[in-house]
Each structure stands twice: as structure tokens, then as C-alpha cells.
Design an enzyme around this catalytic site. Structure first.
Site, PDB file in Angstrom:
ATOM      1  N   HIS A 194      16.348 -41.905  15.076  1.00 65.68           N
ATOM      2  CA  HIS A 194      15.267 -42.704  15.663  1.00 65.68           C
ATOM      3  C   HIS A 194      13.939 -42.041  15.273  1.00 65.68           C
ATOM      4  O   HIS A 194      13.274 -41.419  16.089  1.00 65.68           O
ATOM      5  CB  HIS A 194      15.427 -42.816  17.176  1.00 65.68           C
ATOM      6  CG  HIS A 194      16.206 -44.012  17.576  1.00 65.68           C
ATOM      7  ND1 HIS A 194      15.726 -45.292  17.411  1.00 65.68           N
ATOM      8  CD2 HIS A 194      17.460 -44.151  18.081  1.00 65.68           C
ATOM      9  CE1 HIS A 194      16.635 -46.169  17.822  1.00 65.68           C
ATOM     10  NE2 HIS A 194      17.701 -45.496  18.217  1.00 65.68           N
ATOM     11  N   TYR A 210       6.239 -59.020   6.400  1.00 67.91           N
ATOM     12  CA  TYR A 210       5.671 -59.208   7.726  1.00 67.91           C
ATOM     13  C   TYR A 210       4.235 -59.689   7.634  1.00 67.91           C
ATOM     14  O   TYR A 210       3.499 -59.330   6.721  1.00 67.91           O
ATOM     15  CB  TYR A 210       5.724 -57.890   8.514  1.00 67.91           C
ATOM     16  CG  TYR A 210       7.133 -57.399   8.774  1.00 67.91           C
ATOM     17  CD1 TYR A 210       8.235 -58.210   8.524  1.00 67.91           C
ATOM     18  CD2 TYR A 210       7.355 -56.130   9.283  1.00 67.91           C
ATOM     19  CE1 TYR A 210       9.522 -57.762   8.777  1.00 67.91           C
ATOM     20  CE2 TYR A 210       8.642 -55.678   9.537  1.00 67.91           C
ATOM     21  CZ  TYR A 210       9.719 -56.495   9.267  1.00 67.91           C
ATOM     22  OH  TYR A 210      10.989 -56.050   9.524  1.00 67.91           O
ATOM     23  N   ASP A 229      13.885 -45.688  20.083  1.00 65.87           N
ATOM     24  CA  ASP A 229      14.671 -45.232  21.240  1.00 65.87           C
ATOM     25  C   ASP A 229      13.790 -45.180  22.487  1.00 65.87           C
ATOM     26  O   ASP A 229      14.198 -45.596  23.576  1.00 65.87           O
ATOM     27  CB  ASP A 229      15.310 -43.854  20.959  1.00 65.87           C
ATOM     28  CG  ASP A 229      14.302 -42.822  20.474  1.00 65.87           C
ATOM     29  OD1 ASP A 229      13.213 -43.207  19.992  1.00 65.87           O
ATOM     30  OD2 ASP A 229      14.593 -41.608  20.561  1.00 65.87           O
ATOM     31  N   HIS A 283      10.055 -48.876 -14.320  1.00 63.63           N
ATOM     32  CA  HIS A 283      11.250 -48.472 -15.061  1.00 63.63           C
ATOM     33  C   HIS A 283      11.260 -49.133 -16.428  1.00 63.63           C
ATOM     34  O   HIS A 283      11.117 -50.342 -16.531  1.00 63.63           O
ATOM     35  CB  HIS A 283      12.527 -48.904 -14.335  1.00 63.63           C
ATOM     36  CG  HIS A 283      12.839 -48.064 -13.142  1.00 63.63           C
ATOM     37  ND1 HIS A 283      12.841 -46.692 -13.181  1.00 63.63           N
ATOM     38  CD2 HIS A 283      13.163 -48.406 -11.884  1.00 63.63           C
ATOM     39  CE1 HIS A 283      13.157 -46.223 -11.985  1.00 63.63           C
ATOM     40  NE2 HIS A 283      13.344 -47.244 -11.184  1.00 63.63           N
ATOM     41  N   GLU A 296       8.216 -36.708  25.812  1.00 63.53           N
ATOM     42  CA  GLU A 296       8.786 -37.727  26.706  1.00 63.53           C
ATOM     43  C   GLU A 296       7.894 -38.086  27.889  1.00 63.53           C
ATOM     44  O   GLU A 296       8.183 -39.047  28.606  1.00 63.53           O
ATOM     45  CB  GLU A 296      10.171 -37.268  27.187  1.00 63.53           C
ATOM     46  CG  GLU A 296      11.192 -37.300  26.053  1.00 63.53           C
ATOM     47  CD  GLU A 296      12.502 -36.649  26.426  1.00 63.53           C
ATOM     48  OE1 GLU A 296      12.479 -35.745  27.290  1.00 63.53           O
ATOM     49  OE2 GLU A 296      13.532 -37.025  25.841  1.00 63.53           O
TER      50      GLU A 296
END
Ligand SMILES: [Zn+2]
Ligand SMILES: [Zn+2]
Length: 417
Positions: free
Chosen positions: A118, A321, A123, A265, A397
Site C-alpha cells: 500500500h 483519467y 489502506d 525503442h 497514523e
């Protein structure tokens, strides 16, 4: 302070957030230790769905857009519908952070073995929204309206040849049933220390489109270039030509944009001019009109430089997006709410970010507001903090409870109207 007749006063939400904090941390660690890649979030989705069912949600829909979960919480009073979104997927990154709940998971991504981590903090987003669900379920009888919880898979993109993410969640009705009036989401970031919240009205994150160019020349001896058409020289001119788009053809006073060729390439020996060159790149913009204009410039420049050298180009641009655009009215509504939650000194305008987010698709459908939540240890400087997607990405946290309080306050206050 919010109004005395509000469904849940700040102090009550704060107390409930305090109560749930330890559990949010535990969920985050559990999800962190068991990360799952896009469209494979089976365990995470199960955890979420069981939690919402245990809270007595009116409806819990599973396997939406492969592994997504939608939870509907109807308040005790009639009113509008607000949606809150979290993403659940991890990244093919091998974790290097030394924590007891470090991920050691390995799996396969598009046919290659990889670690899973994560590394973008999803998470944390999932655990925060599970915490919000618990807090709001506690005060549901007083909520004037409905809260839709969207736990979305595959924000980072689905595996090759699969659909997924926000676009698919919308296709499968996450904003339509019930009809959502506004959506809020957040993202943790190590750009800011824990305790800080960042917002921006209007464009916040870039659109992201994939560019592919196949350039065909005529193979010949490296010592006799006049006997063929050299796609390496033509391709090099195209790379330089593409770099003139942003600098010469786009109004830089409006929005910034980026055109990058990241893959080139061609050939397999020093003395052979090859038949073909393949290029890949990315296009980032903060304005949908500029985005369309850049696409046209890319096609024209590539095809005409190729033609001028006698080569043939085929150009493919895959739209990814959209631009993440925070609705200005919703932003004006959100800022004072967040200032109350975090303290005015801790809420500020952030810079635009050239990364992309599929939260943009929700915002195309309904007014949306995307919030940035600082997760850096306060003692760590920005230079020392690993960015999102790094194997050393670290989440302080203490940001989790602030995330819970922010989303609770935004949802409740928006429903109060
Ligand atoms: Zn990410
Ligand atoms: Zn992310």
C-alpha cells in the site's frame, strides 16, 4: 461551532472518532499487511462489507465493478444524498518500511512477479471510511438524508485487458441509486505533515493520457543511410517537435501541461538502421480544452515530421483519467467546515499536482471535493519524506482520526444544507 440543532454536534463526533480511532488503526495495519492489487481486492472488500453489514446498513452491495462495495446508510430524517469515497487497491511495489505490519506479499501483475504494498496510502483511506461508517451509524437517527459509502477498486488502474475503477463503479450505478447530490473524497500525502489539510478550488490534479507512436521507415545498412529511411533520426525529430507544443502552442498563463516521451525503442545493432521505432509517452493537463488541443498538436506534428522524412507514423492516444476539478461552490462550503475540524491554521491551499486520480470521473457526474490529508511525521522534512508510490512511503497514523472527523463533518454539514 455548528448549529445547536445539528444532527451531531462537533463534540459528539469528536468523542465518537476518539472511540473508533484504535480500531481504524488496527484495520489500516491489517489491510496494510494484506495488500491487494487492482480488481483483486477480495479480502479487503470482504472486510469492508462485513463491517458495513454489522453496522446495520440499509444496503450493502458487493462485487460492484469486480470487487467494489457500496454501502447505503439512510438517516432517520428525510433529505439529500451525499457520497463518500475510498479506494482499496495497492501497488506492485516491494515494501522497504520497517514496521511490524510490513507487507511481505508477492503476486503477479500483468504476467510479472512483484511485491505488493500500500504505497499510495489506500489502506489508510479504506480504514478511515470504515471508521466514518461506524461514527455515522451511531448518529444515524438524527441524519437528515442518506450517506452512500463507495469503496472502490483499482484506482491505480486495472490489469491489462480489464476495466475497473471509478468509471466502472459509476457505470454500475454507484451515483445513481440512490441519486447522489455531492461527493467527497480524500488522499493522504507525505507532502504535508500530519495535522494539515490541503485543498484547492478548481483544477487540483492532472488529466493523464497515454501516447503511443509507431514509426515505420525502411531498413538499411548503417553505413548506407541513403538506401533507406531512418526512423531513429525521424523519431528524434518527433521527440523534439513534441517538446514545442507546451512551449510554443499552449497558453501558459492559463494552466501548465506536460508532454513526456518515456519510451523510445528501435534497432538491435550499431550498423543497422531499423525498420521501425516505437515511442510511448504521457500527456498531463489541467484543462480539458487544452487537453484536446494538445492531442491535435501531437497527432499533426508526429504525422507531418514523419512525412517530411519519408516515414509513416501511426499515433494512438488513449484517454486516461480526467482533470480532478474541485467544484468551487462545494470548496467554499468545505473550507470553513475543515477549519473547524482541524483548526484554521492547519487548513491551507495546496499546489496543483501533475499526478492523476480517477476521483475525477465522479466529479464529472456530480459536484465533488477532493481533500489532501498530511501524513508525514512532523519531525521529518519534506526532502526526507518518501513520496507516494515509493517503497519507503510511510503514513503517520495520527492522520487517520483527522480523516474520519473531516469526512464525518463534511457529510453531516452538507446534508444539513
Ligand atoms: Zn497512487
Ligand atoms: Zn492514490
Amino acid at each position: 461551532m455548528n448549529a445547536p440543532d445539528s444532527p451531531a454536534p462537533d463534540a459528539e463526533i469528536e468523542a465518537l472518532a476518539d472511540e473508533v480511532e484504535a480500531r481504524v488503526v488496527a484495520w489500516r495495519r491489517d489491510i496494510h499487511q494484506h495488500p491487494e492489487l487492482g480488481n483483486r481486492e477480495f479480502r479487503t472488500a470482504h472486510l469492508v462489507a462485513e463491517h458495513l453489514k454489522a453496522l446495520g446498513f440499509d444496503e450493502v452491495r458487493e462485487k460492484v465493478a469486480h470487487t467494489g462495495v457500496i454501502g447505503v446508510l439512510k438517516g432517520g430524517r428525510p433529505g439529500r444524498v451525499v457520497a463518500l469515497r475510498a479506494d482499496m487497491d495497492a501497488l506492485p511495489v516491494s515494501e522497504e518500511v520497517d514496521v511490524p505490519f510490513r507487507s511481505r506479499v508477492r503476486t503477479e501483475w500483468n504476467g510479472l512477479q512483484c511485491g505488493v504494498m500500500h504505497a499510495c496510502g489506500h489502506d489508510a483511506h479504506t480504514a478511515i471510511l470504515m471508521g466514518v461508517a461506524e461514527v455515522l451509524a451511531e448518529v444515524r437517527s438524527r441524519i437528515p438524508g442518506t450517506v452512500v459509502f463507495i469503496f472502490q477498486p483499482a484506482e491505480e488502474g486495472a490489469p491489462d485487458d480489464e476495466c475497473g475503477g471509478a468509471r466502472m463503479m459509476i457505470d454500475e450505478g454507484c451515483l445513481a441509486d440512490p441519486q447522489v447530490g455531492a461527493i467527497f473524497g480524500l488522499h493522504v500525502t507525505s507532502n504535508h505533515p500530519v495535522g494539515k489539510l490541503g485543498y484547492r478550488s478548481g483544477p487540483l490534479m492532472a488529466s493523464s493520457d497515454e501516447l503511443r507512436v509507431f514509426l515505420r521507415g525502411t531498413q538499411t545498412h548503417g553505413a548506407m543511410p541513403w538506401r533507406g529511411v531512418d526512423p531513429i533520426v525521424v523519431g528524434s525529430q518527433i521527440v523534439m517537435g513534441l517538446q514545442t507544443i507546451v512551449s510554443r502552442s499552449i497558453d501558459v498563463t492559463k494552466e501548465p501541461s506536460v508532454v513526456t516521451v518515456g519510451v523510445f525503442h528501435g534497432g538491435n545493432r550499431d550498423n543497422i538502421i531499423p525498420d521501425e521505432v516505437k515511442m510511448e509517452g504521457t500527456i498531463r493537463t489541467f484543462d480539458e480544452d487544452q487537453r484536446d488541443a494538445i492531442h491535435e498538436h501531437v497527432k499533426r506534428i508526429t504525422e507531418m515530421i514523419a512525412a517530411s522524412g519519408g516515414a509513416k507514423a501511426s499515433v494512438q492516444i488513449k484517454r486516461g483519467y480526467d482533470v480532478v476539478v474541485n467544484d468551487p461552490a462545494l470548496t467554499s462550503f468545505a473550507v470553513p467546515v475543515l477549519e473547524r475540524v482541524a483548526g484554521a491554521a492547519n487548513v491551507g491551499v495546496v499546489d496543483k499536482i501533475c499526478a492523476a486520480e480517477d476521483f475525477s470521473f465522479y466529479q464529472k457526474a456530480v459536484p465533488g471535493f477532493f481533500l489532501r490529508v498530511g501524513c508525514r511525521r512532523p519531525e521529518a522534512g519534506l526532502a526526507a519524506a518518501a513520496p507516494n508510490h515509493s517503497p519507503r512511503f510511510f503514513v503517520d497514523e495520527r492522520c487517520l482520526k483527522l480523516g474520519v472527523r473531516s469526512l464525518c463533518a463534511l457529510a453531516l454539514e452538507w446534508l444539513e444544507g
